[in-house]
Design an enzyme around this catalytic site. Structure first.
Site, PDB file in Angstrom:
ATOM      1  N   THR A   1      42.854  38.281  33.656  1.00 17.42           N
ATOM      2  CA  THR A   1      43.885  39.102  34.294  1.00 17.42           C
ATOM      3  C   THR A   1      45.283  38.739  33.822  1.00 17.42           C
ATOM      4  O   THR A   1      46.158  39.606  33.710  1.00 17.42           O
ATOM      5  CB  THR A   1      43.793  38.953  35.824  1.00 17.42           C
ATOM      6  OG1 THR A   1      42.497  39.378  36.258  1.00 17.42           O
ATOM      7  CG2 THR A   1      44.843  39.800  36.528  1.00 17.42           C
TER       8      THR A   1
ATOM      9  N   THR B   1      40.051  34.438  36.329  1.00 18.27           N
ATOM     10  CA  THR B   1      39.756  33.608  37.497  1.00 18.27           C
ATOM     11  C   THR B   1      38.301  33.690  37.955  1.00 18.27           C
ATOM     12  O   THR B   1      37.809  32.770  38.602  1.00 18.27           O
ATOM     13  CB  THR B   1      40.657  34.000  38.682  1.00 18.27           C
ATOM     14  OG1 THR B   1      40.469  35.387  38.991  1.00 18.27           O
ATOM     15  CG2 THR B   1      42.119  33.743  38.347  1.00 18.27           C
ATOM     16  N   ASP B   2      37.600  34.783  37.637  1.00 15.74           N
ATOM     17  CA  ASP B   2      36.258  34.982  38.196  1.00 15.74           C
ATOM     18  C   ASP B   2      35.300  33.849  37.865  1.00 15.74           C
ATOM     19  O   ASP B   2      34.516  33.417  38.715  1.00 15.74           O
ATOM     20  CB  ASP B   2      35.669  36.311  37.711  1.00 15.74           C
ATOM     21  CG  ASP B   2      36.241  37.511  38.432  1.00 15.74           C
ATOM     22  OD1 ASP B   2      37.144  37.323  39.285  1.00 15.74           O
ATOM     23  OD2 ASP B   2      35.801  38.637  38.164  1.00 15.74           O
TER      24      ASP B   2
END
Length: 326
Positions: free
Chosen positions: A16, A90-91
């Protein structure tokens, strides 16, 4: 603060922090290079930086050979004395940082992962601040050297083994349940309050083994365990309830899996606390007697990565787990 004399390497992978909306579809997609990320900092006093554009992918697509290749690239930089920052989605950041940490020599330069919850095109994007903090932390060798790979997010520093993504969208996306952050970056100052105990690095595996992660629930049975074994899983991680419990049906599936040569490891689906083989009637003691191993307070995704490395390197899972479980 002891600053690094070597340039800080920024390894960009997408995520992101490097995403903007696609003009045609409106979907967020990787679109920003490492050079552009650094330009967005608008930080004339930044330490010397060396850019390494490794990939441009969302982190939910970082796995297998790509994840292992990333970890090896980071270990190569840090093992050569270059503090290294990794911009990452971040996932699955908690998995990539732990994979890197498992391979990272104790004498390596600091390694810091960071990312963002808001895309690069948003007016209140959190990526530039996180990246600046991560670079500051990586350059502070006296403070962050020897701590192992870290996650830097919202001014907090989290150890690789403990860091977990705890919110889908808030800027404070990461926490270390049961532990808390190891330190902070505040007004350009890096403070590390504790230094987690780390086992020595594992050998670099030829591949990441096929390991499935199954979350148990009220009424679970053996179907998913059997399906995983039948489809080629080399090991299974079960996120059991509470202290690491299941039921009689799951226990029978575990017994079959172990008899077939598949390693089974039990974690808890709880965010804090250790698993312990205490209960009967399909509980943890029965899982232990069926041949399952217990992972202490290691979270399910971390236990999966540990098994991927151990089996991929030809190591005995029980011995590796004993060192890492805590």
């Amino acid at each position: 603060m002891g600053a690094s004399a070597a340039p800080v390497v920024v390894v960009s992978t997408g995520g992101t922090i490097a995403m903007r909306p696609d003009p045609a579809s409106g979907k967020l997609v990787p679109a920003v290079s490492g050079d552009e990320l650094v330009e967005l900092l608008a930080w004339p006093e930044a330490p010397p930086l060396q850019l390494d554009d490794f990939a441009q992918v969302p982190s939910f697509d970082v796995h297998g050979a790509l994840a292992l290749g990333l970890a090896c690239r980071v270990v190569e930089h840090a093992g050569s004395g270059r503090p290294t920052v990794v911009t990452h989605g971040t996932d699955t950041m908690e998995e990539s940082v732990y994979l890197t940490d498992l391979l990272l020599p104790e004498e390596a330069a600091p390694v810091v992962f960071t990312g963002a919850q808001r895309g690069a095109g948003e007016r209140d994007a959190d990526g530039p601040r996180n990246l600046r903090d991560a670079i500051t932390a990586a350059a502070a060798v006296a403070e962050t050297g020897g701590v192992g790979a870290l996650v830097c997010f919202a001014g907090e520093l989290h150890a690789a083994r403990e860091a977990r993504k705890v919110h889908t969208s808030a800027v404070r996306a990461f926490a270390s349940p049961g532990y808390g952050p190891v330190g902070h970056v505040d007004a350009g100052r890096v403070v590390v309050r504790r230094r987690p105990v780390r086992a020595g690095p594992l050998p670099v595996p030829e591949r990441l083994a096929a390991v499935d992660l199954l979350r148990l629930h009220a009424g679970s049975d053996a179907r998913l365990v059997r399906a995983a074994v039948a489809s080629g899983a080399e090991a299974l991680v079960l996120e059991g309830t509470g202290r690491g419990n299941a039921n009689d049906q799951v226990v029978e599936g575990v017994r079959e899996a172990v008899a077939a040569g598949v390693t089974v490891v039990v974690c808890s689906r709880c965010a804090e606390g250790r698993v312990e083989p205490v209960y009967g009637r399909g509980g943890g003691r029965d899982l232990l007697e069926a041949g399952a191993l217990f992972a202490g307070d290691l979270a399910g995704p971390k236990a999966r990565v540990l098994l991927q490395v151990a089996l991929g390197a030809g190591l005995a899972p029980a011995r590796v787990l004993e060192r890492a479980a805590g």
